[in-house]
Design an enzyme around this catalytic site. Structure first.
Site: not given
Lengths: 332, 356
Positions: B90, B159
C-alpha cells in the site's frame, strides 16, 4: 567513456556550484539568515552531478532532506533556492517549503522530501507515467536517497514495484556512511546495499561516489537501460558528507579524524581538477574562470535573497487545495 | 454534465428526471467506467482489482474483479495497464500514485479495506496532501482513493474501521462519504475530476443497496450536504451509512409523532456548514450519528460548529450517537452494539425532547 568538453565544463560548474552553495548557505544559516534547519551536502557533489549529467527537464528526480545538490544538478536556480532557505516570497516555493522542500516541476524536480524514504515511490510513479504514456525513452525517474532510507520499507516496496512493472527507474543510493549519527556499519545488514538489488531482480552496482567519472559511467548505463525499456537499476554511490547531519551537528562527536581526512583526500572536485588538467581536457585557467563566476553567483544569490520581501501573511492560507469551500483560517 | 450543488430540498424525488433503480455496487463500477472513457489519463490501481493471472498466457483472469467484485469486467475493457493489479504494497503503490498524479496522470487507487489506510498513511499525509502547499502551489495532486469501511459484516477489528476524522483532519485532502447509489455516482465522478486528492469512503453496508439514479452525467459539488427528509422537531445528521440509520430512525420517530429532519452530509472535508446551521435554526434540536469512534470525530466537529455558530438556537445540548471508544468486535451481538442503531437514535431524540 568519451565525455564532451561541454559536459566536462557542466560537471565542474555543477560540482563547484553545489560546494559553494552549501558553504554559503551554512554561513548564512550561522548568521541567522536562514529560517530553520538545513542539511548540507558538500562532499557529496559527485552523485547528483554524475547522474543528472544524463538527464533532461523531461526526466524526473526525487530527493531528500539533503537535497540542495540534487536541485542544483537538475538545473534549479540558486537565487530562488537561497531565497527559499531564507523564507522569502521570491523563494522557489514562496518561502513555504524551506530547505527540505525545494521543488521545481518545470525542471523535473519532484521535491526535496523530509520523510526519509518517502520520495522513493514518487520517482516510481513518475516512471509509471512515462510507461503509461509510452515515453520511457525520454522520461525516466531517478530516486536519490541515502543509506538511512535503505532501511525503510517503502524502498523495498518501490524496488519490487519497479521491477515487476519493469519501470524506467534508477534507485540512486547515496551511501555517505551515516544515517544522522548512526553509522551504516551498525544499521545496514549488508556490506553493500546494492547487493539487495539481486533479490528484486535488478542489477545492483557499487560505485565510487567520490569520483564523478565513475558515477557518470554507471549512471549512463543504468539510464540507457531504463530508456530502452529494460527496467530499473540500483546504484550504490559510496560518498561522504563533509559536515554534520544538519547545520548545527558536530560530526566529530561520532566520526574519527582519520576517516574524515581519508575522504577529503579523495575530494570529488580536487580529483576532477587533477584529472582534467593532467589529461589536458580543461585548462587551469578555465577551471578558475568557472570558480570565479560561481563565487559571483553566490554573492548575488545571497544579496537577492536578503533583499527579497517576506511572504504576505495571506500566503499562509493559499495553495492548501486547488479549491476548497470551507475557510482555511484557524479558529481564534 | 450537470453539477448538483443545490440538492432538491425534498431529497431524492427527482420528479421528471430520467433514471432507474440501481444497485450501489453497479453504479460505482459504471461511474468508474464512464470516467475512464471520459479521460485517458484516468487509471485504476490496487490489489486484485482484476485478480489472478493465467500461468501460461500471463493475461489477467479477472477472477476477483476487485474486492467485493467492485471492478469486475473493467480489465477486459481497459486492459492491465489501466486496470493495474498491484502487489500488497500500500505505501509503495499509493506513493507511486502520488508520483503519477504529480507528473500528469489521474490515478484512482482502491485501498480495499479502510483499515489499510494506515499502511499508506505517510504517502497520503506527507506527499499527497502536502505537495501543493509546501512547494508553493507549483503542482496539484489529482488523485482519488477509495476504501471500504464500516462494521456489520463480521470483518472484526482490522477490517471494519470508519476513522473518517483521521482523513478529514489532514489539510490538503478532501473526504467524501456517499450514502446511496445517487450520491456515489455524483461524488465519485466529482472526486476523479477534482484537481485535489480526494478520499471516498465506502461503507460496506451500502454495497448491495438499491436506489434511484438519474441517467444524466452529473457531479455532486464537493462540500455539499443534502436534505433526505424535511421535519420541524429535530435534526438528524448522518454520514455514509448512518444517513440510512437516520432515515430509519425518522420513520420510527414519525410513528411517535416526532417530525425529524434528516441531513446526509455526503462530504466531510470540506463540509456543508450552511445546511447544518440552517436546519438547526429551524428545529432547535440536533443529533449527530457517526459510526466512527467518538473522540476527535466528525460528530464532535459538527457539534462544535453548531455550538459555536447556532448556540442561541439550541433548545437542548447537541447530542452525538457514535460507536464506543473501542475497536470493532467480531461477535455479532457485540458488533451490533458497537454500531449506532436506529433505536439508539430514537432513544436519544426522545430523551432530548422529553418524550419518553
Amino acid at each position: 567513456m568519451e565525455i564532451s568538453k561541454e559536459k566536462l565544463e557542466w560537471m565542474y560548474t555543477t560540482m563547484y556550484r553545489i560546494r559553494r552553495f552549501e558553504e554559503t548557505m551554512l554561513e548564512q544559516t550561522f548568521k541567522g539568515n536562514s529560517m530553520g534547519v538545513t542539511h548540507p551536502s558538500d562532499g557529496q557533489e559527485a552523485p547528483p552531478t554524475g547522474v543528472c549529467a544524463h538527464l533532461t527537464d523531461k526526466d524526473w528526480i526525487g530527493s531528500t532532506h539533503r537535497g540542495h545538490g540534487h536541485c542544483i544538478a537538475k538545473g534549479l536556480d540558486t537565487h530562488a533556492m537561497m531565497a527559499e532557505i531564507m523564507g522569502r516570497a521570491t523563494g522557489q516555493c514562496g518561502g513555504k517549503g524551506g530547505s527540505m522542500h525545494i521543488a521545481d516541476f518545470s525542471k523535473g524536480m519532484l521535491g526535496a522530501n523530509a520523510i526519509v524514504g518517502a520520495s522513493i515511490p514518487l520517482a516510481v510513479g513518475a516512471a509509471l507515467t512515462a510507461k503509461y504514456k509510452g515515453i520511457e525513452n525520454e522520461s525516466v525517474g531517478v530516486s536519490f536517497f541515502g543509506d538511512g532510507a535503505s532501511s525503510q520499507g517503502v524502498l523495498h516496496e518501490s524496488m519490487n514495484l519497479a521491477s515487476v512493472w519493469k519501470l524506467p527507474v534508477i534507485f540512486a543510493c547515496e551511501n555517505n556512511g551515516y544515517a544522522e549519527a548512526t553509522p551504516a556499519w551498525y544499521s545496514v545488514s549488508a556490506e553493500d546495499i546494492a547487493s539487495r538489488a539481486d533479490g528484486y531482480g535488478m542489477p545492483g552496482v557499487v560505485v565510487d561516489g567520490m569520483d564523478v567519472f565513475e558515477v557518470y559511467e554507471a549512471a549512463g548505463e543504468a539510464i540507457a537501460r531504463a530508456r530502452a525499456g529494460e527496467g530499473p537499476t540500483f546504484l550504490e554511490l559510496k560518498t561522504y558528507r563533509y559536515h554534520g547531519h544538519f547545520h548545527a551537528d558536530d560530526p566529530k562527536k561520532y566520526r574519527k579524524p582519520d576517516e574524515e581526512e581519508h575522504y577529503h583526500e579523495r575530494d570529488a572536485l580536487k580529483n576532477f581538477e587533477k584529472r582534467v588538467t593532467g589529461q589536458k581536457l580543461m585548462s587551469a585557467k578555465k577551471l578558475k574562470s568557472i570558480r570565479d563566476s560561481i563565487e559571483q553567483e553566490m554573492l548575488d544569490a545571497v544579496e537577492f535573497a536578503l533583499e527579497s520581501p517576506m511572504p504576505d501573511v495571506e500566503a499562509l492560507y493559499s495553495d492548501v487545495y486547488v479549491n476548497y469551500s470551507n475557510p482555511i483560517f484557524g479558529l481564534r | 454534465m450537470t453539477t448538483h450543488n443545490k440538492i432538491d430540498p425534498l431529497g431524492p424525488g427527482y420528479e421528471g428526471v430520467a433514471g432507474k433503480e440501481l444497485r450501489f455496487r453497479d453504479v460505482f463500477r459504471d461511474t468508474l467506467r464512464a470516467e475512464m472513457n471520459r479521460d485517458q489519463d484516468v487509471f485504476l490501481m490496487g490489489e486484485d482489482i482484476s485478480g489472478g493471472f493465467d500461468r501460461d498466457t500471463k493475461e489477467p483472469l479477472d477472477a476477483w474483479g476487485g474486492p467485493f467484485a467492485a471492478t469486475k469486467g473493467l480489465v477486459q475493457e481497459f486492459g492491465p495497464e489501466r486496470i493495474r493489479d498491484a502487489p500488497i504494497s500500500e505505501a509503495g503503490f499509493v506513493g507511486a500514485a502520488v508520483g503519477a498524479a504529480l507528473t500528469g496522470l489521474r490515478p484512482v487507487v482502491d485501498l480495499m479495506y479502510f483499515d489499510f489506510v494506515t499502511v499508506a498513511y505517510d504517502q497520503l499525509l506527507s506527499n499527497a496532501a502536502k505537495s501543493r502547499y509546501m512547494f508553493g502551489g507549483q503542482t496539484r495532486v489529482p488523485m482519488t482513493l477509495f476504501a471500504r469501511s464500516g462494521a456489520g459484516t463480521g470483518h472484526a477489528a482490522q477490517h471494519s474501521e470508519s476513522f473518517y476524522s483521521m482523513l478529514a483532519h489532514i489539510p490538503g485532502l478532501k473526504v467524501v462519504v456517499p450514502s446511496d447509489p445517487y450520491s456515489v455516482k455524483g461524488l465519485l465522478a466529482a472526486a476523479i475530476r477534482d484537481d485535489d486528492p480526494v478520499f471516498l469512503v465506502n461503507d460496506k453496508k451500502l454495497i448491495n443497496l438499491t436506489g434511484f439514479v438519474p441517467d444524466e452525467d452529473y457531479v455532486i459539488e464537493l462540500g455539499k450536504g443534502r436534505y433526505m427528509q424535511r421535519g420541524d422537531d429535530v435534526t438528524l445528521v448522518g454520514m455514509s451509512y448512518t444517513s440510512v440509520v437516520c432515515e430509519q430512525a425518522a420513520v420510527q420517530l414519525a410513528d411517535a409523532g416526532i417530525n425529524a429532519e434528516v441531513i446526509d452530509m455526503m462530504s466531510l472535508s470540506p463540509f456543508d456548514e450552511d445546511i447544518l446551521l440552517e436546519s438547526v435554526q429551524k428545529t432547535n434540536n440536533v443529533v449527530i450519528v457517526d459510526e466512527d469512534t467518538p473522540r476527535a470525530s466528525m460528530a464532535s466537529e459538527f457539534a462544535a460548529v453548531i455550538a459555536d455558530k447556532a448556540f442561541d438556537h439550541l433548545d437542548a445540548p447537541v447530542k452525538r450517537v457514535t460507536g464506543p471508544h473501542s475497536p470493532v468486535p467480531y461477535n455479532k451481538g457485540l458488533e451490533n452494539a458497537f454500531m449506532p442503531q436506529p433505536e439508539d437514535v430514537v432513544g436519544t431524540v426522545r430523551n432530548m425532547l422529553g418524550r419518553d
